[in-house]
Design an enzyme around this catalytic site. Structure first.
Site, PDB file in Angstrom:
ATOM      1  N   HIS A 288      -8.352  10.875  -3.410  1.00 37.20           N
ATOM      2  CA  HIS A 288      -7.429   9.912  -2.501  1.00 37.20           C
ATOM      3  C   HIS A 288      -6.012  10.481  -3.065  1.00 37.20           C
ATOM      4  CE1 HIS A 288      -4.538   6.686  -1.862  1.00 37.20           C
ATOM      5  NE2 HIS A 288      -5.509   6.170  -0.889  1.00 37.20           N
TER       6      HIS A 288
ATOM      7  N   GLY B 292      -5.057   0.041   3.153  1.00 36.11           N
ATOM      8  CA  GLY B 292      -4.375  -0.215   1.763  1.00 36.11           C
ATOM      9  C   GLY B 292      -3.930  -1.737   1.894  1.00 36.11           C
ATOM     10  N   GLY B 293      -2.682  -1.655   2.035  1.00 33.06           N
ATOM     11  CA  GLY B 293      -1.933  -2.897   2.116  1.00 33.06           C
ATOM     12  C   GLY B 293      -2.607  -4.065   3.033  1.00 33.06           C
TER      13      GLY B 293
ATOM     14  N   GLU C  91      -3.380   9.398  -4.086  1.00 31.36           N
ATOM     15  CA  GLU C  91      -2.859   9.054  -5.369  1.00 31.36           C
ATOM     16  C   GLU C  91      -3.502   9.617  -6.535  1.00 31.36           C
ATOM     17  OE1 GLU C  91      -3.063   4.717  -4.158  1.00 31.36           O
ATOM     18  OE2 GLU C  91      -1.733   5.210  -2.581  1.00 31.36           O
TER      19      GLU C  91
ATOM     20  N   GLY D  95       1.518   3.794   2.462  1.00 30.87           N
ATOM     21  CA  GLY D  95       2.337   2.722   1.803  1.00 30.87           C
ATOM     22  C   GLY D  95       3.785   2.627   2.277  1.00 30.87           C
TER      23      GLY D  95
ATOM     24  N   SER E 124      -0.503   3.344   6.572  1.00 28.35           N
ATOM     25  CA  SER E 124       0.473   2.360   7.073  1.00 28.35           C
ATOM     26  C   SER E 124      -0.404   1.657   8.529  1.00 28.35           C
ATOM     27  CB  SER E 124       1.569   2.823   7.536  1.00 28.35           C
ATOM     28  OG  SER E 124       2.297   3.160   5.911  1.00 28.35           O
TER      29      SER E 124
ATOM     30  N   GLU F 197      -5.444  11.194   5.696  1.00 29.80           N
ATOM     31  CA  GLU F 197      -4.309  10.278   5.076  1.00 29.80           C
ATOM     32  C   GLU F 197      -3.264  11.132   4.693  1.00 29.80           C
ATOM     33  OE1 GLU F 197      -5.892   6.220   3.599  1.00 29.80           O
ATOM     34  OE2 GLU F 197      -6.047   7.751   1.982  1.00 29.80           O
TER      35      GLU F 197
ATOM     36  N   ASN G 265      -9.147  -0.384   1.093  1.00 29.70           N
ATOM     37  CA  ASN G 265      -8.846   0.211  -0.238  1.00 29.70           C
ATOM     38  C   ASN G 265      -7.945  -0.714  -0.818  1.00 29.70           C
ATOM     39  OD1 ASN G 265      -8.126   1.551  -2.547  1.00 29.70           O
ATOM     40  ND2 ASN G 265      -7.095   3.415  -1.654  1.00 29.70           N
ATOM     41  N   TRP G 266      -8.595  -1.343  -1.965  1.00 29.07           N
ATOM     42  CA  TRP G 266      -7.504  -2.379  -2.613  1.00 29.07           C
ATOM     43  C   TRP G 266      -6.872  -2.045  -3.706  1.00 29.07           C
ATOM     44  CZ3 TRP G 266     -11.649  -7.122  -2.712  1.00 29.07           C
ATOM     45  CH2 TRP G 266     -11.770  -7.648  -1.822  1.00 29.07           C
ATOM     46  N   LYS G 267      -6.912  -0.651  -3.830  1.00 30.11           N
ATOM     47  CA  LYS G 267      -6.197   0.140  -5.031  1.00 30.11           C
ATOM     48  C   LYS G 267      -6.111  -0.944  -6.103  1.00 30.11           C
ATOM     49  CE  LYS G 267      -3.824   2.567  -1.390  1.00 30.11           C
ATOM     50  NZ  LYS G 267      -2.478   3.134  -0.934  1.00 30.11           N
TER      51      LYS G 267
HETATM   52  P1  13P Z   1      -1.692   1.958   3.252  1.00 36.17           P
HETATM   53  O1  13P Z   1      -2.593   1.319   4.155  1.00 36.17           O
HETATM   54  O2  13P Z   1      -1.233   0.653   2.328  1.00 36.17           O
HETATM   55  O3  13P Z   1      -0.512   2.759   3.826  1.00 36.17           O
HETATM   56  O4  13P Z   1      -2.570   2.832   2.498  1.00 36.17           O
HETATM   57  C1  13P Z   1      -3.235   3.901   2.868  1.00 36.17           C
HETATM   58  C2  13P Z   1      -4.303   4.330   1.821  1.00 36.17           C
HETATM   59  O5  13P Z   1      -3.816   4.814   0.985  1.00 36.17           O
HETATM   60  C3  13P Z   1      -5.606   3.787   1.909  1.00 36.17           C
HETATM   61  O6  13P Z   1      -6.415   4.604   1.092  1.00 36.17           O
END
Ligand code: 13P
Length: 248
Positions: free
Chosen positions: A96, A232-233, A98, A174, A211, A168, A9-11
């Site tokens: 998600h 994500g990250g 967010e 994050g 994470s 999640e 997930n590149w956000k």
């Molecule tokens: P991180 O891996 O940056 O914690 O993000 C997780 C996420 O929200 C994937 O959708």
């Protein structure tokens, strides 16, 4: 051996040019592996670049980070499922954390998105998870059950089987503080119970997210409840991501 799914997930990162550079490096480092599916969820503006770059790789699919449930109309800023499809997406993240907690998406909206994706023959990757205060209050399983029930009630067994779940926990996203493999596995078990009660036959694909990185992926996947990871990250670096998707 169970199949594994790794989703990036590149956000709000990585535009078309950076996506092409990423994929040139990633694809060279990451040949297809039997029983392993990969997903990329780029920003809407980079879906086409990613879909073009992964053409010929049947193990890799591309999805939108969010979609509207209506197929078209006056919804400034939103991406419809037909538009995402036209760019090369065959699925989308839904609910998600967010979207839920930053943008205020409701359970009812999440349910409409799941249905719209299924009706369009696209794959919903439905995200559920508790906030820190809910975990501390012992409400993790109840929160996930409520989110799943709201999004999935009324679907047929065949439709339920097409939904991928991502667990999640909000406090792990994050923050650098992942759920322990044991805690993640316990949540996955409870989610499987809810899915069975909703009418799912067979085994759901349930990913863990929050994470995940190169240092913890092996320990997480050692728990057989986990069918992969939504990341994500740590998915933003091509070589790092190639290492993660080789794990397990
Ligand atoms: P991180 O891996 O940056 O914690 O993000 C997780 C996420 O929200 C994937 O959708």
């Amino acid at each position: 051996m169970r199949n594994l799914t790794f989703a990036a997930n590149w956000k709000m990162h990585t535009g078309p040019e950076d996506a092409r550079t990423f994929l040139a490096s990633f694809l060279a480092a990451s040949p297809p592996k039997a029983g392993r599916d990969l997903w990329f969820f780029p920003s809407a503006v980079a879906i086409e670049a990613v879909a073009t770059a992964v053409q010929g790789r049947a193990d890799i699919r591309v999805g939108a980070q969010d979609v509207h449930w209506e197929p078209k109309g006056a919804f400034t800023g939103a991406t419809s499922i037909p538009l995402a499809r036209a760019a090369g997406a065959t699925g989308a993240l839904v609910g998600h954390s967010e979207r839920r907690h930053v943008f205020g998406e409701t359970d009812a909206e999440t349910a409409k998105k799941v249905r719209a994706l299924l009706a369009a023959d696209a794959t919903p990757m439905l995200c559920v998870g508790e906030k820190l205060e809910q975990r501390e209050a012992g409400e993790t399983d109840a929160v996930c059950a409520r989110q799943l029930t709201a999004a999935l009630t009324g679907l047929s067994a065949e439709e339920l089987a097409r939904v991928i779940i991502a667990y999640e926990p909000v406090w792990a996203i994050g923050t650098g503080k992942n759920a322990t493999p044991t805690d993640a596995a316990a949540a996955h078990r409870a989610i499987r119970g809810t899915l069975a009660a909703l009418g799912l036959k067979g085994r759901a694909t349930i990913l863990y997210g929050g994470s995940v990185n190169a240092g913890n992926i092996q320990a997480l996947l050692a728990e057989k409840e986990l069918d992969g990871a939504l990341v994500g990250g740590a998915s933003l670096d091509a070589k790092g991501w190639a290492g993660i998707v080789a794990a397990g």
